[in-house]
Structures are given as C-alpha cells and as structure tokens.
Motif scaffolding. Structure first.
Motif, mmCIF file in Angstrom:
data_model
loop_
_atom_site.group_PDB
_atom_site.id
_atom_site.type_symbol
_atom_site.label_atom_id
_atom_site.label_comp_id
_atom_site.label_asym_id
_atom_site.label_seq_id
_atom_site.Cartn_x
_atom_site.Cartn_y
_atom_site.Cartn_z
ATOM 1 N N SER B 128 -32.239 -41.738 -93.046
ATOM 2 C CA SER B 128 -31.396 -42.647 -93.816
ATOM 3 C C SER B 128 -29.917 -42.327 -93.614
ATOM 4 C CB SER B 128 -31.770 -42.581 -95.299
ATOM 5 O OG SER B 128 -31.457 -41.304 -95.801
ATOM 6 N N GLU B 129 -29.622 -41.091 -93.158
ATOM 7 C CA GLU B 129 -28.224 -40.718 -92.964
ATOM 8 C C GLU B 129 -27.677 -41.115 -91.599
ATOM 9 O OE1 GLU B 129 -28.361 -36.637 -93.953
ATOM 10 O OE2 GLU B 129 -28.008 -37.012 -96.091
ATOM 11 N N LYS B 130 -28.589 -41.515 -90.711
ATOM 12 C CA LYS B 130 -28.129 -41.952 -89.386
ATOM 13 C C LYS B 130 -27.734 -43.421 -89.480
ATOM 14 C CE LYS B 130 -29.454 -38.053 -87.723
ATOM 15 N NZ LYS B 130 -28.474 -37.051 -87.383
ATOM 16 N N ARG B 131 -26.556 -43.704 -88.965
ATOM 17 C CA ARG B 131 -26.094 -45.083 -89.059
ATOM 18 C C ARG B 131 -26.037 -45.727 -87.684
ATOM 19 N NH1 ARG B 131 -23.812 -46.133 -93.898
ATOM 20 N NH2 ARG B 131 -22.680 -47.931 -93.104
ATOM 21 N N GLY B 132 -26.387 -47.001 -87.676
ATOM 22 C CA GLY B 132 -26.160 -47.796 -86.486
ATOM 23 C C GLY B 132 -26.991 -47.435 -85.276
ATOM 24 N N TYR B 133 -28.113 -46.795 -85.501
ATOM 25 C CA TYR B 133 -28.954 -46.500 -84.346
ATOM 26 C C TYR B 133 -29.793 -47.726 -83.999
ATOM 27 C CZ TYR B 133 -28.121 -41.504 -83.821
ATOM 28 O OH TYR B 133 -27.576 -40.294 -83.552
ATOM 29 N N ARG B 134 -29.860 -48.040 -82.708
ATOM 30 C CA ARG B 134 -30.783 -49.086 -82.270
ATOM 31 C C ARG B 134 -32.097 -48.457 -81.839
ATOM 32 N NH1 ARG B 134 -29.231 -53.850 -80.925
ATOM 33 N NH2 ARG B 134 -27.070 -54.505 -81.310
ATOM 34 N N GLY B 135 -32.099 -47.157 -81.790
ATOM 35 C CA GLY B 135 -33.288 -46.434 -81.359
ATOM 36 C C GLY B 135 -32.883 -45.010 -81.076
ATOM 37 N N TYR B 136 -33.872 -44.116 -81.094
ATOM 38 C CA TYR B 136 -33.578 -42.690 -80.918
ATOM 39 C C TYR B 136 -34.079 -42.219 -79.570
ATOM 40 C CZ TYR B 136 -32.589 -42.553 -85.909
ATOM 41 O OH TYR B 136 -32.053 -42.767 -87.136
ATOM 42 N N ARG B 137 -33.266 -41.323 -78.983
ATOM 43 C CA ARG B 137 -33.719 -40.638 -77.779
ATOM 44 C C ARG B 137 -34.296 -39.292 -78.197
ATOM 45 N NH1 ARG B 137 -29.536 -43.710 -75.105
ATOM 46 N NH2 ARG B 137 -28.132 -42.904 -76.696
ATOM 47 N N LEU B 138 -34.984 -38.653 -77.263
ATOM 48 C CA LEU B 138 -35.613 -37.367 -77.603
ATOM 49 C C LEU B 138 -34.593 -36.367 -78.126
ATOM 50 C CD1 LEU B 138 -38.304 -36.753 -74.848
ATOM 51 C CD2 LEU B 138 -38.635 -37.225 -77.275
ATOM 52 N N ARG B 139 -33.387 -36.365 -77.483
ATOM 53 C CA ARG B 139 -32.409 -35.349 -77.878
ATOM 54 C C ARG B 139 -31.863 -35.596 -79.285
ATOM 55 N NH1 ARG B 139 -29.495 -37.828 -73.701
ATOM 56 N NH2 ARG B 139 -27.967 -39.359 -74.440
ATOM 57 N N ASP B 140 -32.037 -36.827 -79.806
ATOM 58 C CA ASP B 140 -31.612 -37.078 -81.181
ATOM 59 C C ASP B 140 -32.659 -36.582 -82.181
ATOM 60 O OD1 ASP B 140 -29.557 -38.576 -80.023
ATOM 61 O OD2 ASP B 140 -30.903 -40.301 -79.899
ATOM 62 N N PHE B 177 -41.287 -46.000 -86.595
ATOM 63 C CA PHE B 177 -40.725 -47.089 -87.395
ATOM 64 C C PHE B 177 -39.204 -47.148 -87.248
ATOM 65 C CE2 PHE B 177 -38.616 -48.338 -91.349
ATOM 66 C CZ PHE B 177 -39.014 -49.680 -91.401
ATOM 67 N N VAL B 178 -38.541 -45.999 -87.329
ATOM 68 C CA VAL B 178 -37.081 -46.034 -87.170
ATOM 69 C C VAL B 178 -36.701 -46.272 -85.712
ATOM 70 C CG1 VAL B 178 -36.623 -44.627 -89.189
ATOM 71 C CG2 VAL B 178 -36.880 -43.528 -86.972
ATOM 72 N N LYS B 179 -37.676 -46.311 -84.876
ATOM 73 C CA LYS B 179 -37.604 -46.724 -83.478
ATOM 74 C C LYS B 179 -37.144 -45.645 -82.508
ATOM 75 C CE LYS B 179 -36.296 -50.762 -80.707
ATOM 76 N NZ LYS B 179 -37.513 -50.926 -79.981
ATOM 77 N N MET B 180 -37.997 -45.435 -81.575
ATOM 78 C CA MET B 180 -37.679 -44.570 -80.441
ATOM 79 C C MET B 180 -37.541 -45.468 -79.237
ATOM 80 S SD MET B 180 -40.159 -41.307 -80.435
ATOM 81 C CE MET B 180 -39.892 -40.403 -78.961
ATOM 82 N N TYR B 181 -36.707 -45.044 -78.294
ATOM 83 C CA TYR B 181 -36.637 -45.814 -77.054
ATOM 84 C C TYR B 181 -37.960 -45.681 -76.318
ATOM 85 C CZ TYR B 181 -31.741 -46.988 -77.353
ATOM 86 O OH TYR B 181 -30.570 -47.537 -77.728
ATOM 87 N N TRP B 182 -38.344 -46.759 -75.643
ATOM 88 C CA TRP B 182 -39.611 -46.759 -74.923
ATOM 89 C C TRP B 182 -39.689 -45.606 -73.936
ATOM 90 C CZ3 TRP B 182 -43.981 -48.637 -76.207
ATOM 91 C CH2 TRP B 182 -44.040 -49.776 -77.028
ATOM 92 N N LYS B 183 -38.536 -45.419 -73.241
ATOM 93 C CA LYS B 183 -38.529 -44.390 -72.214
ATOM 94 C C LYS B 183 -38.792 -43.014 -72.852
ATOM 95 C CE LYS B 183 -35.123 -43.239 -69.294
ATOM 96 N NZ LYS B 183 -33.761 -43.521 -68.797
ATOM 97 N N SER B 184 -38.126 -42.758 -73.979
ATOM 98 C CA SER B 184 -38.292 -41.472 -74.659
ATOM 99 C C SER B 184 -39.735 -41.286 -75.094
ATOM 100 C CB SER B 184 -37.383 -41.408 -75.885
ATOM 101 O OG SER B 184 -36.066 -41.691 -75.511
ATOM 102 N N LEU B 185 -40.307 -42.367 -75.597
ATOM 103 C CA LEU B 185 -41.689 -42.294 -76.059
ATOM 104 C C LEU B 185 -42.617 -41.951 -74.896
ATOM 105 C CD1 LEU B 185 -43.437 -42.685 -78.539
ATOM 106 C CD2 LEU B 185 -43.767 -45.064 -77.859
ATOM 107 N N LEU B 186 -42.365 -42.621 -73.752
ATOM 108 C CA LEU B 186 -43.201 -42.370 -72.581
ATOM 109 C C LEU B 186 -43.080 -40.917 -72.136
ATOM 110 C CD1 LEU B 186 -42.877 -45.627 -70.446
ATOM 111 C CD2 LEU B 186 -44.891 -44.734 -71.642
ATOM 112 N N ILE B 187 -41.850 -40.399 -72.153
ATOM 113 C CA ILE B 187 -41.648 -39.008 -71.751
ATOM 114 C C ILE B 187 -42.418 -38.079 -72.669
ATOM 115 C CG2 ILE B 187 -39.946 -37.138 -71.562
ATOM 116 C CD1 ILE B 187 -37.915 -39.321 -70.757
#
Lengths: 618, 367
Positions: B128-140, B177-187
């Motif tokens: 909830s504290e992350k703002r404006g993310y369209r999706g998360y990468r692994l490093r996030d 739900f808060v969304k991961m990038y497809w690529k990150s998910l695949l990795i």
C-alpha cells in the motif's frame, strides 16, 4: 493524508486486477463443481455400488522380532504365537453382557476391560482394542465356540516373545514393555503405534530398531460382523534382525548358578578383545513376566522385594574394590619409582599416621614384607605406606588411566561410572579438603573409591593382555545370520594403561602367587590343570572398629558384612578368560568369591564337564 | 469517536453468509460424530458450537477498531509472530511427530494460524506504500520475498507442509494481484523449476518416497491411498440428492478417515449428494466474490489489498481441501474453512472475517 490512499494509477490497476481475479475464482470453482458432478452424478452409481459392498478395512501385520542367540548360535530368545482378544467398540451391541460373557469365558477383568474400552471408544470407536493378550488354550477354545454370541470380538494371532530359559541372563537380555506416551511422542520409535511392545532394557532395548522389523499391512474385506473374507492387498512385514551375543550360554549358566540365592554380580570377559562371555547379576527376574504386560502382584514382588532384582549389578552396582585396588597402587608405585620391589616394610598389624592407627586385616601383622608378598598376602600396612608415599593425586591419576572412575562404554545409559576420588572432587562434594588418612584408605580400596564389576573385568584384562583396555562388548553380530550381517563386533580399544613391561610382569607374577603360593589369599581359586592368577578383595561396609565391637564375624548382621571381591585371569601365561566377581555381604573375598572364579575358569576352558553339566541341568 | 455510519454500513450479507456456513457445519458435524455412542461423540458437535460462539465474539471484536491502526502495527505484529514461530520449535507440544502447538495455560493455539493473518497485514502494508507501480520486477520484491520466506521456513520446520503451502500460495496470490511483470514472473517460475531437480537428487530415498506418495497416493495403499479411495466412494455414492441426513453408510461404518476434521466435506457429500456440495460451494463462491467486492469498495489501498489477501487465503484453503477430498490434489492436512471441526483454525478464520467486515464497514470513511 494517509500514504495508502488510492492514486489514480493504482485505482485503475486494482479494478482491472479484481476483474481478472473474479474470473480466476469462477473458473476454479467451475472445476470443483464439475469434479463433484463427475464423481456424484456421472460416476455416482459406480461409487454407490461400491459403498454398498464396501467392507474394506486396514489391518496391521506385526513383524517377527529378531531372535537373540548366544555366541555358539544357541537360541536364548525367540517368539511363539500368542492369541490375543480384541473388541471393536463400535460393533458391540450390549457392552455389559459381552464383558460378563468374556469374563466367564476368558477370565477377563470386567472393570479393567470397560475402562480400556471407554478410553479407546471416545476417539477410535472402530479400532480394535486389545483386552487380553495370550489366551490360554482353554480360553481360546471357549471363546471360539461362542464366537457367534460375541459380536465385536476378534481373535488376533501375534508373535509373542519367549525367553527360552526364563531368568537366564535376564539383566543382559532385558525385557519388553508396552510403548508409553512419551516414547511415542519422542519420534525415536517411528514405526510404532500405541499398544506395541518395545525393548525396555538390556539387549532388547539396545537393538530395538534392528530387532523390531517393519510392520506390514493388508487391505482386508470383512463381512458385516468384521470377520475376514479375503485379503485384497498385502504388504508383508519384514522380520527383525537377529542379534548374536558374545555370551557363552553354558558359562552364563555356571555364573548364574554360583549367584543363586545371593546378591552380587559376575562379569566374565575375553581379555584379548573385550567380548563379554558371561554377565550375571543376582537376584534376577523372569522377563517372561513382562511380556504382554506384567500383572500387579508380580511387579510389586519385584519392586518391593528390597534387593532390586531389576538392577544389573554388573554394570550399575558400585562397590568399593577393597584390596583388588592394591593392583592399581602397586603398578603406580612401580612406574613412579616409589616402590622398590626389594624393599621391605614391617607390618605389625597397625600403621600410624600422626596419632591415628590404621589396622591391617591381619591382627598381629605380616612381619617384614616386600611388594610380592604384600600382594600375595594382601598386606594393608605395606600399601598404607606406599599410598602415603604416592599421594592421592598419583593414585587417582593412575586409576583413571586404567579406565576406572568412568564408564567402560558397555552401555552408555544404564552403566555407572564408579568413583575415583580426587582433591578437587572432595572439596566440591564435601566442602572439606582432602585428609592424609583418606589417602591410606584409598590405597587399600576403601574410603570413597567405587568400581563396577564390568570395569574390574576390563581392568584386570588389561593387566594381563599387555596393557590394552578394551571396551566390554556383548554383541557379536546383528543380522539375518552369520553370513548376512549388518553389524559386526570389532574390538574397541578405549585406552592403554601405559605401564612398563617389567612392572606388569612383576605384578602378574605376584597375582599368580595370590592363587598359587602358600599363604596366598586366593588359594581357593587354584586349579591343578591351569595357572590361575587373581586378587582377592574384601570391601568394608562398616568401619573395622565397629566390626570388632560387634564381636565375631558370625555375630555381624548380614547387611553389615563385607562385600567379597575376586578378580582372576587364566591361563596366566596366555590369558583366555578374565573374571570379576562381587558377592554382596559375602564376607572374605578369598572364601566367598575365589571358588566361583575357579569354577568359571574350569567350565570355560573345558576342564571339568561336571561343573557345566550340573549348572546347565539346573 | 463512535460513528453512526458504522451501523448503517454494517455488512449484513457477510454476517448472513457466515451464519449459514456455521449452521451447515454444525449440522454436518452432528452427523459425522453421530455414531460415536457415548457422550464423547456428541461433545465434538457441542464443542464446535462453543467454538463458533467464541469465533463470532472474535469476529465482532475485530470490527470494533479502525483497521487503519493495523498499518502501524503491521511490522511489530509480524515480528511477534516470527518470535512465536521460533518459540514453538523449542517449547511447542509435540503431537504425532510435529511441533505446532503453544500452550497458554488451559488454551493452546497454533502460531502458524496467526502467521496467516500477520502475513496478509504486513504484505498489505508493504504494497500500500508503493505508489504508481504498473507492476513489480523481481528486484522490487526482495523484501516481500524475505517476509514470506521467514515464516514459511519456520512452519515447514514444525513440520507442517500443508500450512506452509497455504502461506506461500496465499502470499503469492497477493503479489500477483498487485501485479508482477510477465517477464519477472517467468523468470521466477523458471528458476524455481531449474532448482527443483537439484533438490530432488539430494534427497534421501525415504524423503523421495514421501514426496512420491504425496503426489500419487495410490502408491501408499495403507495410508493416503486408502483414505482418498474411501473418500471418493463416500462422495460419489451420494449421487444427486444424497443418502439423507444421518444415513451415510461410509460415515456410519467409519470407512472415512478424519471424518469430522479434514474429510468433513465427504460426509456432507454422501448425505446430501451433488445438491448439497453444489450448494456449499456456491456459498463459498459467494463469500469469496463478496470479499472481492469489499476490496473494490474500499477507498484505500491498504484496506483493499488486505481484503484481497484475506480472500486469497480462504480461497486456497477451500480449494486445497476440496481438491484433497475429491482426489484432485495431494493429501495435506488442511481442514475445510468454517466447516471442519477444530478451534484454532476456526478462530483465526473468524478473526480474518472480522477484519474483512471491518474494512467493509469503513468503506465510506473518506466521504
């Protein structure tokens, strides 16, 4: 403003994600509903038929517990079939009537049975509860003929432990008992279930894992009353491994006969590798009593007898060694250069330290004695003097080096360590510094010194085998047979006594003298066929002064009489057997213990068949 | 402090759903333990009534405070839970080979139950504290991964495989739900898949066997295989309308294992048929969709993510249990939510439901 309030970007994202999530949930629930549709509607009739004829139950098949054999393969413990009576609580129609019938037919205690059933039926109403193990032939016949009248009763056949020779080697072999709650929880008995019998002591305990085997099972089709119709799937149990002991059955019998009616212990060892040839403790008990649960009367008979028949005195009986300890002082003195074997000490029957006099067992003294005679005739005054010269630090240092004061490693759980006192120990335990007089008593194996018979057997072996202290062991192999072993005995050296050869030879020679020279205290162990070497010990239970106050030896009440010790090795030149004997309150070592050593040696070396024959037939 | 809107916004539908489920559960437990002749049997069913009463009290307590307060409590609560999980490994009661229970005088509870709620709150706080993310990468995501890993490893050590799986599944659902990038998910999936063989070949033979029988219960005809088989017979024999209340033969004759706990659903299926199971599943579906609706209605991210997290956990619990009794999934000891007998899981579920209600009641707070 709170940080977690929605930003427009997130709001849009969340809405989109929630929609996706809803679709996923709908899809998964669709699958679940379809699964039920498939099971209940499409294939339902198949399952309905199966449920109507469903009579499949699981049964355990107990494995055979491994046998225990002696070193020559003679069976000491095996199994026989036992017919056990079970009741399935759920299938009982009229409990009171059933219990009444069973008590008539099978001698069942109705109250105890009801209690057992009550406890079990709360949680597992369909699991059979064992109400009586090992029905007699008559009881079995009666129950079987009335089976139609006894709904819910099952008879199961299970292997039952049988200790072939009753009390034979009972301390060593141990006994079985029902696994208890804590043991079940401990995770050490993975394969076990409530009601299982496990080894509680001795070899049965030590090799529990291997002896036990692996439980099998079967899916069994039963009829409406629970009777077996056919076996559908079966997994055979894996029988337990056999355990072959280093015990010589005949020698063990001789040892036990010698202890009959006495309290005490005998440890017989092969001095060249630590194999225990016989290990007896008196009084003993019959492990058969424990199989299938010991009844109250027998248990109280054992526990309340006051002389601890369950204790294995050979391992955990701690006694002052008395004069046997003089071997330690002699070796230490020689090695330290404190004793000159030629030097004579004059024994007048009393030795003064300060103003206090210390008595020799021989009232009017031995006269002038050198080391050899001091050992042979067990002169106390000589060893008081040597003890004083050596000092407690050296005495305890050497005693510990010889493996005393610590567990021999035979049985790390039940074995006792004995005690070799040191200055530090005294101060810590009693809060008082070491006294000079205590060194004198220590030198003749009194004061605080405590040893166990098995330690003494290992120690005397080391003196005669060139100085190697072996760990006493009793397992020759574990496995299916001699050729299919999973574990095999190998000698374990736990220490070297580190004494110069010439010093060892001198002491050995003196110990031969103990048995074979005139005035030797161990003359009653003498054999004409073979050279026996040994040492007597008489360890005081009460102070010698008190003893004299009580008058003649015969006047002393039994519980105040001395413990009799004898350690022996034969043949002295080429040792094949080492013996340590203690007879509680037996009196003098030379008269109470030495003759037993002679018998054991004779029996083992095959010199006298009659000793054997007599013991074995008894 | 008291706000009239709280009463107006009371979520009657959620309460009604819970009451319905509780009623069915108690009815079913009555049947499941009916054959146990003595008082001990009916005690199971009576006890569950008490558990529900306690559960509903907890439920109402959980609605009394403003859930915003949990934002500040998220990390302390999480650390407290971790401490309890460590604690239980040392002093927990050992029952049938695993150490899961902590005793507080007469009451005992499983810290792993607490872990589920703490996990939801702490992840909701984090995202909830992350703002404006369209999706998360692994490093996030390294922090959430650590947050998930710590309790999972501790629970796995108890060992409690079922709850571990549930914890991981629920937590990852929240991340998805808060969304991961497809690529990150695949990795992520790819690397997990590539590590698996290494772990497999380093396992001892008996451990491999355990996993194999876990995946294929028919390899163990005396344990899970037997249980699943009997459960399937019970469910299937219910047909469309069931054998009738108290008339399930599988249940009466005790062919079902754990019929009042993990396999309680099989009892319902046998006695009420497809009609019964479909109805129960519909109730659960409705509960879940209603939860998602609460997430949508919430006006702040924290509440919204928390609601999704709660829904994710109840979703997986239902799916795992239903999958297990119908033979779709391996046998893990996960009871059916709000339905099986058992106090510890019921209380924690009702606490979570109370939290959901809390979020629902305060959905108009920003207006």
């Amino acid at each position: 403003m709170r940080t977690s309030e929605f930003d427009p970007l997130s709001l849009e994202l969340f809405d989109r994600q929630l929609k996706k999530l809803t679709l996923v949930v709908l899809a998964v629930f669709g699958v679940l509903v379809l699964r039920f549709w498939f099971l209940q509607v499409v294939n339902g009739s198949v399952y309905r038929t199966r449920s109507e004829s469903n009579r499949i139950r699981l049964q355990d098949i107990s494995p055979f517990r491994g046998m225990i054999l002696d070193r020559n393969g003679a069976i000491l413990v095996d199994n026989r079939p036992s017919y056990d009576l079970y009741v399935v609580p759920e299938e009982v129609q009229d409990l009171e009537e059933l219990l009444e019938r069973l008590s008539r037919l099978a001698g069942l205690g109705a109250e105890e049975a009801e209690q057992k059933l009550d406890e079990a039926s709360l949680r597992y109403p369909f699991r059979p509860v064992c109400l009586k193990r090992d029905l007699s032939r008559d009881e079995l016949a009666r129950v079987e003929t009335h089976r139609f009248n006894l709904p819910g009763v099952i008879i199961k056949v299970a292997p039952q432990r049988r200790y072939v020779n009753g009390t034979f080697a009972s301390h060593l072999i141990g006994y079985l008992g029902e696994i208890n709650e804590n043991q079940l929880k401990s995770g050490q008995y993975e394969d076990s279930k409530p009601g299982d019998l496990i080894g509680k002591s001795g070899v049965e305990w030590k090799w529990q894992r291997d002896l036990n085997g692996v439980r099998g099972g079967a899916q069994v089709e039963v009829d409406a009353t629970g009777r077996k119709i056919r076996v559908m799937v079966r997994k055979n149990p894996i029988p337990g491994e056999n355990v072959c002991l280093t015990i010589d059955k005949d020698l063990q019998a001789v040892a036990e006969k010698a202890l009959a009616g006495k309290s005490g212990a005998i440890a017989v060892m092969d001095p060249n590798n630590g194999e225990i040839l016989a290990l007896a403790s008196g009084p003993s008990f019959d492990p058969n009593l424990f199989v299938g649960g010991i009844d109250r009367a027998s248990w109280e008979g054992i526990v309340l007898s006051g002389n601890f028949p369950l204790q294995n005195r050979a391992l955990s009986g701690q006694y002052p060694p008395g004069s046997v300890f003089k071997i330690v002082v002699a070796l230490a003195g020689l090695e330290e250069g404190i004793i000159d074997p030629e030097e004579e000490v004059v024994c007048t029957g009393i030795y003064y330290l300060g103003r206090r006099g210390y008595r020799c067992w021989k009232r009017y003294g031995h006269g002038p004695v050198s080391l050899h005679r001091a050992l042979v005739e067990s002169c106390d005054v000589y060893f008081y003097d040597m003890g004083r010269r050596l000092g407690i630090d050296k005495i305890s240092e050497y005693a510990m080096r010889f493996g005393l004061g610590k567990r021999s490693g035979f049985d790390p759980v039940h074995e006792k360590a004995g005690l070799i006192p040191t200055r530090d120990w005294k101060l810590k335990r009693w809060g008082v510094p070491w006294q000079g007089g205590e060194t004198l008593s220590t030198a003749i194996g009194q004061s605080f010194v405590l040893v166990t018979p098995i330690q003494m057997a290992a120690f005397v072996s080391a003196v005669f085998n060139g100085g190697i202290v072996y760990r006493p062991q009793v397992t020759k192999w574990v496995g299916k047979s001699e050729t299919e072993k999973i574990h095999e005995f190998a000698p374990v050296v736990t220490g070297k006594i580190g004494i110069k050869r010439e010093h060892l030879e001198f002491v050995k020679n003196a110990l031969i003298g103990v048995v074979n020279e005139p005035h030797g205290t161990g003359g009653r162990a003498r054999l004409k066929e073979v050279t026996v070497a040994g040492k007597t010990g008489t360890s005081q239970v009460i102070a010698r002064q008190k003893e004299e106050e009580l008058g003649s030896k015969e006047g002393i009440p039994v519980q105040f009489r001395d413990h009799a010790w004898f350690v022996a090795v034969a043949p002295a030149e080429n040792p094949r057997i080492a013996v340590a004997i203690v007879i509680e309150h037996g009196g003098h070592g030379g008269s109470a213990a030495a003759p037993i050593a002679g018998q054991l040696i004779k029996a083992y070396l095959g010199l006298d068949r009659s000793v054997l024959a007599e013991a074995v037939t008894n | 402090m008291f706000d009239r809107r709280l009463v107006q916004n009371f979520d009657w539908i959620l309460l009604l759903l819970l009451l319905l489920l509780a009623g069915i559960s108690i009815l079913n437990l009555y049947s499941a333990t009916y054959t146990i002749r003595d008082v001990g049997g009916s005690q199971v069913f009576l006890k569950q009534i008490y558990w529900f009463l306690i559960g509903f009290s907890v439920f109402f307590v959980m609605t009394t405070f403003n859930y915003f307060a949990l934002e500040r409590l998220a990390y302390p609560a999480y650390i407290f839970t971790i401490a309890l999980l460590i604690f239980v490994l040392f002093v927990g009661k050992v029952t049938s080979g695993s150490q899961r229970w902590l005793s507080l005088g007469p009451v005992s509870f499983q810290p792993s139950e607490l872990a589920k709620i703490a996990m939801v709150i702490v992840l909701a706080k984090f995202f909830s504290e992350k703002r404006g993310y369209r999706g998360y990468r692994l490093r996030d995501l390294w922090q959430p991964f650590i947050l998930i890993a710590a309790p999972s490893v501790l629970i796995l050590k108890e060992p409690d495989l079922g709850t571990t799986l549930l914890l991981v599944a629920g937590s990852f659902s929240m991340i998805l739900f808060v969304k991961m990038y497809w690529k990150s998910l695949l990795i992520l999936v790819g690397s997990a898949a590539s590590v698996a063989p290494f772990i497999w070949f380093n396992l001892k033979e008996y451990q491999k066997m355990r996993i194999l029988t876990f995946i294929r219960p028919d390899m163990d005809p005396f344990g899970a295989g037997y249980h699943i088989n009997q459960s399937k017979i019970a469910i299937g024999s219910g047909l469309l309308w069931g054998k009738g209340f108290l008339h399930g033969t599988q249940t009466r004759l005790h062919f079902l294992p754990e019929q009042h706990t993990d396999f309680a659903l099989s009892v319902l299926a046998e006695e009420w048929g497809f009609a019964g199971t479909a109805f129960l599943l519909l109730l659960y579906l409705f509960l879940i969709l209603w939860g998602l609706n609460i997430a949508k209605a919430s006006k702040d991210k924290f509440g919204s993510i928390m609601a999704v997290g709660i829904v994710a956990f109840i979703f997986w619990q239902i799916v795992i249990n239903v999958g297990m009794v119908t033979g779709l999934l391996p046998v893990v000891g996960i009871p059916l939510l709000l339905f099986s007998y058992g106090g510890s899981s019921l209380i924690s579920t009702m606490a979570a439901m109370g939290l959901l209600m809390n979020i629902s009641m305060r959905r108009f707070m920003f207006q």
